[in-house]
Design a protein around this motif. Structure first.
Motif, PDB file in Angstrom:
ATOM      1  N   GLY A   1       0.820  -1.210   0.000  1.00  0.00           N
ATOM      2  CA  GLY A   1       0.000   0.000   0.000  1.00  0.00           C
ATOM      3  C   GLY A   1       0.850   1.254   0.000  1.00  0.00           C
ATOM      4  O   GLY A   1       0.519   2.245  -0.666  1.00  0.00           O
ATOM      5  N   PHE A   2       1.968   1.210   0.747  1.00  0.00           N
ATOM      6  CA  PHE A   2       2.875   2.354   0.786  1.00  0.00           C
ATOM      7  C   PHE A   2       3.450   2.633  -0.604  1.00  0.00           C
ATOM      8  O   PHE A   2       3.493   3.777  -1.055  1.00  0.00           O
ATOM      9  N   CYS A   3       3.872   1.575  -1.297  1.00  0.00           N
ATOM     10  CA  CYS A   3       4.455   1.748  -2.635  1.00  0.00           C
ATOM     11  C   CYS A   3       3.423   2.234  -3.649  1.00  0.00           C
ATOM     12  O   CYS A   3       3.750   3.002  -4.551  1.00  0.00           O
ATOM     13  N   GLU A   4       2.191   1.805  -3.504  1.00  0.00           N
ATOM     14  CA  GLU A   4       1.148   2.226  -4.441  1.00  0.00           C
ATOM     15  C   GLU A   4       0.863   3.724  -4.352  1.00  0.00           C
ATOM     16  O   GLU A   4       0.519   4.349  -5.340  1.00  0.00           O
ATOM     17  N   LEU A   5       1.017   4.314  -3.171  1.00  0.00           N
ATOM     18  CA  LEU A   5       0.747   5.744  -2.994  1.00  0.00           C
ATOM     19  C   LEU A   5       2.013   6.584  -2.902  1.00  0.00           C
ATOM     20  O   LEU A   5       1.992   7.782  -3.161  1.00  0.00           O
ATOM     21  N   GLY A   6       3.120   5.951  -2.532  1.00  0.00           N
ATOM     22  CA  GLY A   6       4.346   6.682  -2.232  1.00  0.00           C
ATOM     23  C   GLY A   6       4.983   7.418  -3.390  1.00  0.00           C
ATOM     24  O   GLY A   6       5.745   8.355  -3.177  1.00  0.00           O
ATOM     25  N   PHE A   7       4.656   7.036  -4.620  1.00  0.00           N
ATOM     26  CA  PHE A   7       5.295   7.694  -5.773  1.00  0.00           C
ATOM     27  C   PHE A   7       4.921   9.172  -5.856  1.00  0.00           C
ATOM     28  O   PHE A   7       5.621   9.955  -6.485  1.00  0.00           O
ATOM     29  N   LYS A   8       3.840   9.579  -5.207  1.00  0.00           N
ATOM     30  CA  LYS A   8       3.424  10.984  -5.238  1.00  0.00           C
ATOM     31  C   LYS A   8       4.242  11.840  -4.269  1.00  0.00           C
ATOM     32  O   LYS A   8       4.270  13.057  -4.399  1.00  0.00           O
TER      33      LYS A   8
END
Length: 152
Positions: A23-30
């Motif tokens: 979940g962190f990687c899915e949102l972290g790119f922002k």
């Protein structure tokens, strides 16, 4: 860290606090690292991480300057932790509770330098032990040299 102003940022913080890597990687790119630029004592312009930039808003999360960590300091820190003297900002006192006796001195030093949880720094152990220089962000790398953790 105030994340309530944005639903996705709050979800990102929740994933990080609860060790949900996917979940962190899915949102972290922002999220991008936010830097402070200033001149050092030699007149060189230097940058240091001060937090994250979330869609144009800087959220300050870092307040410490880090440098070389000597082996004796790592051992001293490990002894302090065994005696129950953890720093109030350490990840150990926050959301990722870990039995103190299971944290190696190198893991603790990496946690102190990066601000990551013990789970976050464990992926650095093997590359560092094999002599690799490991980038932590755009401007910082770590390596082991003569038993000392070095930052560049």
């Amino acid at each position: 860290m105030d994340t309530a102003f944005d639903e996705e940022l709050e979800a990102l913080r929740d994933h990080a606090d609860n060790s949900r890597w996917k979940g962190f990687c899915e949102l972290g790119f922002k999220a991008k690292l936010a830097y402070e630029e200033k001149f050092n004592q030699y007149g060189d312009k230097v940058k240091r991480v001060i937090g994250i930039d979330w869609l144009g808003k800087v959220i300050e999360t870092c307040s410490e300057h880090f440098s070389l960590v000597k082996t004796k300091d790592v051992k001293r820190r490990a002894l302090d932790l065994k005696r129950g003297g953890a720093s109030p900002w350490s990840t150990e006192n926050k959301c990722n509770q870990v039995e103190k006796s299971t944290i190696s001195p190198l893991e603790q030093a990496l946690m102190d330098v990066t601000g990551w949880s013990v789970k976050g720094v464990q992926c650095l152990l093997k590359p560092l032990s094999l002599g690799a220089t490991v980038p932590v962000d755009k401007y910082t790398s770590l390596r082991l040299r003569n038993g000392r953790l070095m930052t560049t």
